[in-house]
Design a protein around this motif. Sequence first.
Motif, PDB file in Angstrom:
ATOM      1  N   THR A  49       1.057  -0.937   0.193  1.00 55.60           N
ATOM      2  CA  THR A  49      -0.251   0.027   0.140  1.00 55.60           C
ATOM      3  C   THR A  49       0.469   1.087  -0.350  1.00 55.60           C
ATOM      4  N   GLY A  50       1.572   1.523   0.977  1.00 56.30           N
ATOM      5  CA  GLY A  50       3.101   2.201   0.556  1.00 56.30           C
ATOM      6  C   GLY A  50       3.292   2.628  -0.677  1.00 56.30           C
ATOM      7  N   GLU A  51       3.662   1.081  -1.478  1.00 57.43           N
ATOM      8  CA  GLU A  51       3.642   1.559  -2.408  1.00 57.43           C
ATOM      9  C   GLU A  51       2.695   2.583  -3.570  1.00 57.43           C
ATOM     10  N   LEU A  52       2.108   2.008  -3.332  1.00 57.35           N
ATOM     11  CA  LEU A  52       0.004   2.236  -4.663  1.00 57.35           C
ATOM     12  C   LEU A  52       0.168   4.320  -3.879  1.00 57.35           C
ATOM     13  N   LEU A  53       0.850   4.347  -2.607  1.00 59.24           N
ATOM     14  CA  LEU A  53       0.075   5.477  -2.298  1.00 59.24           C
ATOM     15  C   LEU A  53       1.564   6.723  -3.519  1.00 59.24           C
ATOM     16  N   ASP A  54       2.540   5.655  -3.550  1.00 58.98           N
ATOM     17  CA  ASP A  54       3.289   6.721  -3.776  1.00 58.98           C
ATOM     18  C   ASP A  54       3.490   7.076  -5.241  1.00 58.98           C
ATOM     19  N   GLU A  55       2.554   5.899  -5.662  1.00 57.30           N
ATOM     20  CA  GLU A  55       2.134   5.763  -7.217  1.00 57.30           C
ATOM     21  C   GLU A  55       1.191   6.630  -7.333  1.00 57.30           C
ATOM     22  N   GLY A  56       0.095   7.052  -6.476  1.00 55.81           N
ATOM     23  CA  GLY A  56      -0.913   7.989  -6.461  1.00 55.81           C
ATOM     24  C   GLY A  56      -1.919   6.712  -7.446  1.00 55.81           C
ATOM     25  N   LEU A  57      -2.430   5.846  -7.213  1.00 52.59           N
ATOM     26  CA  LEU A  57      -2.648   4.622  -7.315  1.00 52.59           C
ATOM     27  C   LEU A  57      -4.052   4.779  -5.991  1.00 52.59           C
ATOM     28  N   LEU A  58      -3.383   4.624  -4.859  1.00 57.61           N
ATOM     29  CA  LEU A  58      -4.032   4.896  -3.819  1.00 57.61           C
ATOM     30  C   LEU A  58      -4.242   6.238  -3.030  1.00 57.61           C
ATOM     31  N   THR A  59      -4.942   6.314  -2.360  1.00 55.14           N
ATOM     32  CA  THR A  59      -4.950   7.767  -1.585  1.00 55.14           C
ATOM     33  C   THR A  59      -6.163   6.944  -0.483  1.00 55.14           C
ATOM     34  N   GLU A  60      -5.749   8.010   0.120  1.00 61.85           N
ATOM     35  CA  GLU A  60      -5.878   7.945   2.203  1.00 61.85           C
ATOM     36  C   GLU A  60      -7.709   8.744   1.937  1.00 61.85           C
ATOM     37  N   ALA A  61      -8.697   8.418   2.942  1.00 66.02           N
ATOM     38  CA  ALA A  61      -9.796   8.370   2.909  1.00 66.02           C
ATOM     39  C   ALA A  61      -9.856   8.044   4.089  1.00 66.02           C
ATOM     40  N   GLY A  62      -9.995   9.210   5.054  1.00 62.23           N
ATOM     41  CA  GLY A  62     -10.055   9.629   6.195  1.00 62.23           C
ATOM     42  C   GLY A  62      -9.056   8.201   7.815  1.00 62.23           C
ATOM     43  N   SER A  63     -10.021   8.190   8.329  1.00 62.85           N
ATOM     44  CA  SER A  63     -10.532   7.052   9.362  1.00 62.85           C
ATOM     45  C   SER A  63     -11.062   6.653  10.398  1.00 62.85           C
ATOM     46  N   VAL A  64     -10.910   5.615  10.839  1.00 59.43           N
ATOM     47  CA  VAL A  64     -11.804   4.947  11.692  1.00 59.43           C
ATOM     48  C   VAL A  64     -10.938   5.031  12.932  1.00 59.43           C
ATOM     49  N   GLU A  65     -12.013   4.545  14.849  1.00 57.66           N
ATOM     50  CA  GLU A  65     -11.286   4.636  15.879  1.00 57.66           C
ATOM     51  C   GLU A  65     -10.386   2.883  15.825  1.00 57.66           C
ATOM     52  N   SER A  66      -9.912   2.827  15.930  1.00 59.32           N
ATOM     53  CA  SER A  66      -9.596   1.576  16.776  1.00 59.32           C
ATOM     54  C   SER A  66      -9.287   0.874  18.089  1.00 59.32           C
ATOM     55  N   ASP A  67      -8.913   0.585  18.909  1.00 56.24           N
ATOM     56  CA  ASP A  67      -9.746   0.020  19.509  1.00 56.24           C
ATOM     57  C   ASP A  67      -8.406   0.129  21.009  1.00 56.24           C
ATOM     58  N   GLY A  68      -8.760   1.292  21.230  1.00 57.54           N
ATOM     59  CA  GLY A  68      -7.764   1.795  22.700  1.00 57.54           C
ATOM     60  C   GLY A  68      -6.305   2.146  21.656  1.00 57.54           C
ATOM     61  N   GLY A  69      -5.714   2.183  20.336  1.00 55.11           N
ATOM     62  CA  GLY A  69      -5.033   2.760  19.874  1.00 55.11           C
ATOM     63  C   GLY A  69      -4.739   3.948  18.669  1.00 55.11           C
ATOM     64  N   ARG A  70      -4.175   4.314  17.985  1.00 54.69           N
ATOM     65  CA  ARG A  70      -4.667   5.439  16.934  1.00 54.69           C
ATOM     66  C   ARG A  70      -5.850   5.003  16.301  1.00 54.69           C
ATOM     67  N   PRO A  71      -6.586   6.263  15.380  1.00 53.68           N
ATOM     68  CA  PRO A  71      -6.638   5.917  14.529  1.00 53.68           C
ATOM     69  C   PRO A  71      -6.074   5.610  13.820  1.00 53.68           C
ATOM     70  N   ARG A  72      -7.237   4.370  12.693  1.00 59.59           N
ATOM     71  CA  ARG A  72      -6.519   4.375  11.736  1.00 59.59           C
ATOM     72  C   ARG A  72      -6.907   4.738  10.078  1.00 59.59           C
ATOM     73  N   VAL A  73      -6.139   4.461   9.382  1.00 58.43           N
ATOM     74  CA  VAL A  73      -6.170   5.608   8.079  1.00 58.43           C
ATOM     75  C   VAL A  73      -6.920   4.475   7.091  1.00 58.43           C
ATOM     76  N   LEU A  74      -7.851   4.490   6.576  1.00 55.14           N
ATOM     77  CA  LEU A  74      -8.744   4.040   5.560  1.00 55.14           C
ATOM     78  C   LEU A  74      -8.108   4.583   3.977  1.00 55.14           C
ATOM     79  N   LEU A  75      -7.600   4.073   2.955  1.00 56.89           N
ATOM     80  CA  LEU A  75      -7.472   3.600   1.942  1.00 56.89           C
ATOM     81  C   LEU A  75      -8.163   3.556   1.430  1.00 56.89           C
ATOM     82  N   ARG A  76      -8.691   4.189  -0.281  1.00 54.17           N
ATOM     83  CA  ARG A  76      -8.967   3.393  -1.035  1.00 54.17           C
ATOM     84  C   ARG A  76      -8.447   3.575  -2.648  1.00 54.17           C
ATOM     85  N   VAL A  77      -8.835   4.010  -4.049  1.00 55.36           N
ATOM     86  CA  VAL A  77      -8.680   3.572  -4.990  1.00 55.36           C
ATOM     87  C   VAL A  77      -8.171   5.273  -5.496  1.00 55.36           C
ATOM     88  N   ASN A  78      -7.501   5.368  -5.553  1.00 55.40           N
ATOM     89  CA  ASN A  78      -7.622   6.931  -6.249  1.00 55.40           C
ATOM     90  C   ASN A  78      -8.194   7.351  -7.276  1.00 55.40           C
TER      91      ASN A  78
END
Length: 402
Positions: A49-78
């Motif tokens: 997913t890191g590679e695909l983000l760098d290539e612009g194929l993916l983009t971040e799409a907000g976040s969701v709460e996790s159990d006790g940790g930092r919010p998890r970043v959501l990914l989608r096809v750009n």
Amino acid sequence: MVRARATVRDLRRQNRSVLLTALFLDGPLSRLQLSASTGLSAATASTITGELLDEGLLTEAGSVESDGGRPRVLLRVNPVFGHVVGVDVGETGIKVELFDLAMTRLSTVDLPVAAVRPGPVSELVAAGVAQVLSASGVPASSVLGVGVGVPGTVERGTSAVVHAQTIGWDAVPLERMIREAGVEPPLFVENGAKTQGQAEMWFGAGRGARHAVIVLVGSGVGVAVVTGGVMHRGATSNAGEWGHTTIVYGGRRCRCGVRGCLEAYAGAEAMLGRYREAARDGSSAPDQVSALEELLTSRSAAARRVVEESVGYLGAGIANLVNLFNPERVVLGGWAGLALGARQLDRIVAATAEHALRHPYAQVRIELGRTGPDAVAVGAATLPVAALLETGADPRSARRAG
């Protein structure tokens, strides 16, 4: 037989394909969700997913709460990584639609066809592609590919060749002709019933099914058969010519030249022809769509008889599909199928039950398509998307390399 060993590069491509497919069909998803749904390790999912983000194929799409940790970043096809065009080559018109990678429709054009001849069709396809791009301000360089759904069967080689006996096409080099007419992006040519089938399997009434039959009733009749999640094509991609299976021995002459085909009774052109014969009166409707609507809403005895018979023939034809393929789902689509099914689905289901074997019929659900009358164009637009998902690489890159 000695099987070639998969290389690291093959494995990487397969993993990219798996992740992209999950995100396109089910996203947005977090990296943790991706790992769980694909079976890939968290480290592999994170790296790719890191590679695909760098290539612009993916983009971040907000976040969701996790159990006790930092919010998890959501990914989608750009959605703006590229665009796709879908073309429906029908017998009375050509529909061209432009989409982003979220399959949001950005522009559409309908071009009437006086005669379905290869030369004019190729030129109209090229003109339609130019029009939808101009209307939306999208450059041709942004288009991953142009998918074209056509009547008949498609023979694949270095360039797609179309065989459509009912409209007089014999080994038409359609892909080359469209290219010569001025279409620059990669071209993907497929039978229209199969592109509708892909649209319904990805976004519509077939979604989630592993064994399905997607019926297309338009001017003619066709079907897409999905077995184990894979489109059945046959030895030379001719599978699915359901309209040219015999429903009445020695019956009406079909457009293909044979007597008794299902298409000679259940296609819109055949229904309207039988109505003209029965009523001995020509319709005043300006086109086939309006004429069928007139037939379906008429209260005349002749119209009611033609509709009732057509429902019976269609139900018997679907029963044959149920007996042959044992699907879990049958989806009725196509502009004529949707128009008829909106009024007569219960009777079509009853006719199917009357002609099908009890056990396979008990396993199947019959319903209307959900991707609308432009499902062939939508499905055609998914062809370059499917190439992107299958290879994990931009189809434009392959064309530039070639």
